[in-house]
Design an enzyme around this catalytic site. Structure first.
Site, PDB file in Angstrom:
ATOM      1  N   GLY A 156     -39.962 -59.248   8.254  1.00  0.00           N
ATOM      2  CA  GLY A 156     -39.075 -60.044   7.478  1.00  0.00           C
ATOM      3  C   GLY A 156     -38.949 -59.355   5.994  1.00  0.00           C
ATOM      4  N   GLY A 179     -40.176 -62.361   0.391  1.00  0.00           N
ATOM      5  CA  GLY A 179     -40.125 -63.805   0.117  1.00  0.00           C
ATOM      6  C   GLY A 179     -39.662 -64.512   1.301  1.00  0.00           C
ATOM      7  N   HIS A 233      -9.661 -61.500 -15.932  1.00  0.00           N
ATOM      8  CA  HIS A 233     -10.373 -60.852 -14.489  1.00  0.00           C
ATOM      9  C   HIS A 233     -10.854 -62.161 -13.697  1.00  0.00           C
ATOM     10  CE1 HIS A 233     -12.355 -57.695 -12.120  1.00  0.00           C
ATOM     11  NE2 HIS A 233     -13.258 -58.758 -11.919  1.00  0.00           N
ATOM     12  N   GLU A 234     -11.684 -62.959 -14.336  1.00  0.00           N
ATOM     13  CA  GLU A 234     -12.110 -64.182 -13.474  1.00  0.00           C
ATOM     14  C   GLU A 234     -11.041 -65.052 -13.083  1.00  0.00           C
ATOM     15  OE1 GLU A 234     -14.840 -63.731 -12.554  1.00  0.00           O
ATOM     16  OE2 GLU A 234     -15.669 -61.990 -13.924  1.00  0.00           O
TER      17      GLU A 234
END
Length: 516
Positions: free
Chosen positions: A229, A232, A451-452
């Site tokens: 996996g 974490g 931009h955002e």
């Protein structure tokens, strides 16, 4: 209903019982340092006594002549020996008269002459009891005894104590760590988000609890289980839970613990580890990061006699040598199964692989609830929404979110953790802390805002895109701004409309810059 609530946990919860553990013992290295410093001080003292003092050996007559000329400061007479100190400025600091003829000290004229020099202020005279033979013997031998005693304790004791885990003869011994018996066990109550993986290891737990039940039917469980996996995802936690549910010893080692500079040490540690496991069966051997020693052979520059390959060969031989009733299960963990040697993965060794994937939305919610049991949670916290807000988060990252939220609540002097701290902790774990102190001119702030805003407008008006959640132009981590979307569900298929919608949202930031 109160504004905050404290979730209850069982008495066996390891997170609550950590305070009951005994305090750690003082490090043994501290005592070694004290002994070495004492040895250095003793050697410095003798160096000063024998070298820096510069003692001159003279006759009794020379002593008397130098006393009359004022060169001598003090004289001490004890038995048939005498010593004293010169005035500063000469080549020698002190002197000694090894043997004094008996007649000199019985001669009244000599004694009167010494007393007269003292009265005139030339010397300071003192008579002492003569040193016994035993005193002189101890004075000459005791320092050597102390020095060799310290050397024996610091060095030779390491050779003598074979069972000492830090001794020289234990160089090839296993470094496996058994958790203390009084430490609370990790069980499946502490594991969430991997329900299918838990079900897959149930038969291993049943075998460890009652091996004879399987042996009656002639069945044989896999000798090795490989947990695969992402970092974490909970591989080590699942292995601990298997041992905790079965209530058996849990030998834990990392792959790097086997690798040493000297060839053969890793293989010796492998043999010692499996020997200990057989003596404590039924038990579990957990090899974390097994790819450190289990890489594919024949792909490097080294031959077949390097340390890593010797260690891998020892693991293969020991796993083949297991008896069917040994009661030892080898559990290994890795996030790189593609580099493992094919001999490790064949039937009879690690013939069962359990894939532990990142938790889905329900799994993230369950993991957050497990870790949130140790902190005070406000009623405003919605774990369902929080699980929706943390896509692609691993179990370790979700635990970090809970811990960071508690720290933020403490810094804000709150009585309980609210949803505000949870969201801030989520952003901090994924993107880093806000950088409000970063100096940006007005033009850079405008470009970031344009931009955002392009990302935000596109995600709001395009129905196939993910739902808009948060927009910020405050720098965080390496980013000058961010537009966060809230996925409504876990997606396992990417349809064409969804992919095109994401492309539009991504390009909308640059398009907004061009328009403005």
């Amino acid at each position: 209903m109160s504004a905050s609530r404290k979730n209850k946990r069982s008495e066996n919860d390891p997170l609550l019982n950590e305070k009951k553990m005994p305090p750690p013992a003082p490090p043994r290295g501290f005592f070694f340092i004290i002994m070495i410093l004492g040895l250095i001080s003793l050697m410095t003292y003798f160096f000063y006594a024998n070298v820096m003092k510069k003692v001159e050996t003279i006759t009794f007559g020379q002593m008397m002549e130098q006393a009359k000329t004022g060169k001598i400061k003090t004289i001490e007479i004890y038995g048939y020996q005498a010593s004293g100190a010169y005035h500063s400025g000469g080549s020698y600091n002190s002197f000694k008269v090894a043997v004094i003829p008996e007649g000199y000290l019985r001669d009244k004229a000599t004694l009167d002459e010494l007393d007269g020099l003292q009265k005139q202020g030339f010397i300071k005279l003192a008579y002492k009891e003569p040193n016994t033979f035993l005193y002189q013997l101890l004075l000459s031998i005791l320092p050597l005894v102390i020095i060799f005693g310290l050397i024996w304790y610091v060095f030779f004791r390491q050779f003598k104590s074979v069972n000492n885990p830090t001794g020289i003869f234990s160089f090839g011994k296993s470094k496996s760590r058994l958790p203390p018996k009084d430490r609370p066990r990790v069980t499946f109550d502490d594991v969430a988000g991997i329900d299918e993986e838990r079900d897959e290891v149930q038969e291993i737990i049943m075998f460890l609890k009652d091996p004879k039940k399987f042996q009656k039917l002639g069945g044989r469980l896999p000798r090795g289980v490989l947990l695969v996996g992402a970092p974490g995802s909970g591989k080590t936690l699942l292995a601990k839970a298997i041992a905790g549910e079965a209530n058996v010893p849990f030998f834990s080692m990392s792959g790097s613990d086997f690798v040493e500079m000297f060839v053969g040490v890793g293989a010796s540690r492998v043999r010692d580890l499996f020997r200990q496991a057989k003596e404590n069966s039924p038990c579990i051997i957990f090899l974390d990061e097994i790819d450190a020693v289990g890489r594919q052979r024949g792909t490097g520059l080294g031959g077949g006699h390097d340390e890593r390959e010797q260690t891998l060969n020892a693991i293969l031989v020991e796993m083949d040598g297991f008896d069917t009733d040994a009661g030892v299960i080898v559990v290994a963990a890795t996030n790189r199964p593609d580099v493992l040697d094919s001999a490790l993965l064949r039937p009879g060794r690690f013939d069962r692989q359990i894939m532990i994937s990142l938790p889905d939305m329900k799994g993230r919610e369950a993991i957050l609830k497990v870790h949130a049991r140790r902190i005070k949670i406000d009623d405003s916290v919605n774990f369902t929404k929080l699980g929706q807000m943390t896509p692609l988060f691993s179990g370790a990252e979700l635990e970090a979110v809970i811990n960071e939220s508690a720290l933020l609540a403490v810094m804000k002097k709150k009585e309980a953790v609210s949803m505000e701290e949870m969201e801030e902790a989520r952003d901090k774990v994924r993107w880093g802390r806000q950088k409000r102190s970063r100096v940006m001119d007005e033009e850079d702030r405008k470009v970031t805002a344009y931009h955002e805003s392009g990302h935000a407008l596109a995600s709001y008006f395009i129905p196939e895109a993910e739902k808009l959640h948060k927009v910020t132009i405050i720098p965080r981590g390496p980013y000058l701004g961010a537009t966060m979307q809230l996925p409504e569900k876990d997606r396992y298929h990417m349809h064409k409309k969804y992919i095109l919608a994401n492309i539009r949202v991504l390009f909308a930031g640059r398009v907004a810059e061009e328009i403005f």
